[in-house]
Motif scaffolding. Structure first.
Motif, mmCIF file in Angstrom:
data_model
loop_
_atom_site.group_PDB
_atom_site.id
_atom_site.type_symbol
_atom_site.label_atom_id
_atom_site.label_comp_id
_atom_site.label_asym_id
_atom_site.label_seq_id
_atom_site.Cartn_x
_atom_site.Cartn_y
_atom_site.Cartn_z
ATOM 1 N N GLU A 43 40.228 37.260 25.556
ATOM 2 C CA GLU A 43 40.809 36.486 26.203
ATOM 3 C C GLU A 43 42.063 36.423 25.321
ATOM 4 O O GLU A 43 42.007 36.337 24.132
ATOM 5 C CB GLU A 43 40.088 35.245 26.233
ATOM 6 C CG GLU A 43 40.829 33.922 26.690
ATOM 7 C CD GLU A 43 40.094 32.636 26.621
ATOM 8 O OE1 GLU A 43 40.396 32.012 27.713
ATOM 9 O OE2 GLU A 43 39.662 32.480 25.750
ATOM 10 N N ASP A 48 38.106 36.122 22.526
ATOM 11 C CA ASP A 48 36.736 35.932 23.103
ATOM 12 C C ASP A 48 36.329 36.959 24.432
ATOM 13 O O ASP A 48 37.184 37.009 25.515
ATOM 14 C CB ASP A 48 36.425 34.285 23.568
ATOM 15 C CG ASP A 48 36.530 33.371 22.549
ATOM 16 O OD1 ASP A 48 36.600 33.823 21.402
ATOM 17 O OD2 ASP A 48 36.517 32.268 22.680
ATOM 18 N N LEU A 50 34.961 37.619 27.538
ATOM 19 C CA LEU A 50 34.486 36.791 28.759
ATOM 20 C C LEU A 50 34.246 37.871 29.947
ATOM 21 O O LEU A 50 34.809 38.700 30.047
ATOM 22 C CB LEU A 50 35.299 35.990 29.130
ATOM 23 C CG LEU A 50 35.936 34.900 27.843
ATOM 24 C CD1 LEU A 50 37.321 34.066 28.633
ATOM 25 C CD2 LEU A 50 34.881 34.017 27.469
ATOM 26 N N ASP A 51 33.357 37.622 30.604
ATOM 27 C CA ASP A 51 33.292 38.401 32.000
ATOM 28 C C ASP A 51 34.123 37.805 33.032
ATOM 29 O O ASP A 51 34.876 37.072 32.809
ATOM 30 C CB ASP A 51 31.513 38.252 32.516
ATOM 31 C CG ASP A 51 31.290 36.772 33.002
ATOM 32 O OD1 ASP A 51 32.088 35.964 33.405
ATOM 33 O OD2 ASP A 51 30.112 36.582 33.093
ATOM 34 N N GLN A 53 33.962 36.026 35.505
ATOM 35 C CA GLN A 53 34.020 34.744 36.123
ATOM 36 C C GLN A 53 34.536 33.981 34.861
ATOM 37 O O GLN A 53 34.442 32.496 35.175
ATOM 38 C CB GLN A 53 32.413 34.491 36.466
ATOM 39 C CG GLN A 53 32.237 35.205 38.000
ATOM 40 C CD GLN A 53 31.840 36.567 37.716
ATOM 41 O OE1 GLN A 53 31.291 37.072 36.677
ATOM 42 N NE2 GLN A 53 32.317 37.181 38.645
ATOM 43 N N GLY A 54 34.563 34.125 33.701
ATOM 44 C CA GLY A 54 35.153 33.587 32.722
ATOM 45 C C GLY A 54 33.891 33.038 31.716
ATOM 46 O O GLY A 54 34.179 32.231 30.811
ATOM 47 N N ASN A 55 32.842 33.468 31.898
ATOM 48 C CA ASN A 55 31.637 33.175 31.106
ATOM 49 C C ASN A 55 31.501 33.875 29.855
ATOM 50 O O ASN A 55 31.644 35.207 29.850
ATOM 51 C CB ASN A 55 30.422 33.406 31.784
ATOM 52 C CG ASN A 55 30.347 32.507 33.053
ATOM 53 O OD1 ASN A 55 30.542 31.331 33.146
ATOM 54 N ND2 ASN A 55 29.929 33.320 34.234
ATOM 55 N N PRO A 56 30.997 33.522 28.649
ATOM 56 C CA PRO A 56 31.170 34.214 27.386
ATOM 57 C C PRO A 56 30.113 35.343 27.531
ATOM 58 O O PRO A 56 29.093 35.035 28.098
ATOM 59 C CB PRO A 56 30.603 33.324 26.299
ATOM 60 C CG PRO A 56 30.910 32.004 26.821
ATOM 61 C CD PRO A 56 30.785 31.936 28.518
ATOM 62 N N MET A 57 30.376 36.550 26.832
ATOM 63 C CA MET A 57 29.325 37.683 26.778
ATOM 64 C C MET A 57 28.925 38.134 25.238
ATOM 65 O O MET A 57 29.649 37.404 24.596
ATOM 66 C CB MET A 57 30.106 38.902 27.415
ATOM 67 C CG MET A 57 30.504 38.810 29.137
ATOM 68 S SD MET A 57 30.765 40.576 29.706
ATOM 69 C CE MET A 57 29.309 41.436 29.620
ATOM 70 N N ASP A 58 28.026 38.438 24.992
ATOM 71 C CA ASP A 58 27.347 38.889 23.762
ATOM 72 C C ASP A 58 28.309 39.807 23.149
ATOM 73 O O ASP A 58 28.332 40.910 23.606
ATOM 74 C CB ASP A 58 25.970 39.330 23.894
ATOM 75 C CG ASP A 58 25.382 39.838 22.545
ATOM 76 O OD1 ASP A 58 26.269 39.518 21.467
ATOM 77 O OD2 ASP A 58 24.178 40.133 22.318
ATOM 78 N N GLU A 68 31.431 45.749 32.452
ATOM 79 C CA GLU A 68 31.813 44.375 33.014
ATOM 80 C C GLU A 68 33.347 44.851 33.637
ATOM 81 O O GLU A 68 33.810 44.294 34.890
ATOM 82 C CB GLU A 68 31.743 43.211 32.412
ATOM 83 C CG GLU A 68 32.399 41.832 32.922
ATOM 84 C CD GLU A 68 31.845 41.486 34.184
ATOM 85 O OE1 GLU A 68 32.458 40.447 34.997
ATOM 86 O OE2 GLU A 68 30.594 41.910 34.564
#
Length: 157
Positions: A43, A48, A50-51, A53-58, A68
């Motif tokens: 981002e 950060d 993010l996938d 959809q905007g969700n955090p990834m490891d 992804e």
């Protein structure tokens, strides 16, 4: 060490790419043009991972993160290059590196030879001199110690 700087328009936006040995460093700078950008470089602003959809990834699972962000034209992604090359979605996923590749073995041999030529203490001393004055001094020294590539210091200046 090669460096490429791309600037566009009358803005302060730029893309800076530096290549040192086998390492590539990409730095994107700009104003509001990138404010809502997200993708393989993370981002914009935070970095950060993010996938879509905007969700955090490891952040430790870089392979899943890379998969992804594989270009998916059937999901609306534009073509990045002029022609398709290599694995293409949806028929194939990105090919993961084969760590038993002979090139990897040759690199290990070169690293061992480099270690024999320059002892760890001497390399550490050289790394500290090469990284003098950089903001990320410890990271710079660590990168040189891990790779043996003294030229990496230039990417930190």
């Amino acid at each position: 060490n090669k460096q490429y700087n791309i600037r566009w328009g009358s803005s302060d936006s730029s893309l800076n790419v530096s290549i040192t040995g086998i390492f590539i460093n990409v730095n994107v700078q700009g104003g509001n043009e990138f404010a809502d950008s997200v993708g393989l470089m993370g981002e914009y602003g935070s970095g950060d991972m993010l996938d879509r959809q905007g969700n955090p990834m490891d952040p430790k699972d870089v392979n899943a993160f890379g998969m992804e962000w594989q270009v998916k034209p059937d999901e609306g992604d534009p073509m990045i290059f002029s022609y398709p090359e290599g694995p293409q979605w949806p028929d194939s996923r990105c090919a993961m590196p084969n760590w038993t590749d002979p090139k990897k073995k040759n690199r290990k041999k070169k690293d061992h030879a480099r270690e024999q030529m320059v002892g760890h203490e001497e390399l550490h001393s050289i790394a500290k001199m090469a990284c003098a004055g950089v903001a990320d001094f410890d990271l710079c020294v660590q990168d040189i110690l891990m790779t043996g590539e003294i030229g990496l210091a230039e990417t930190f200046h």
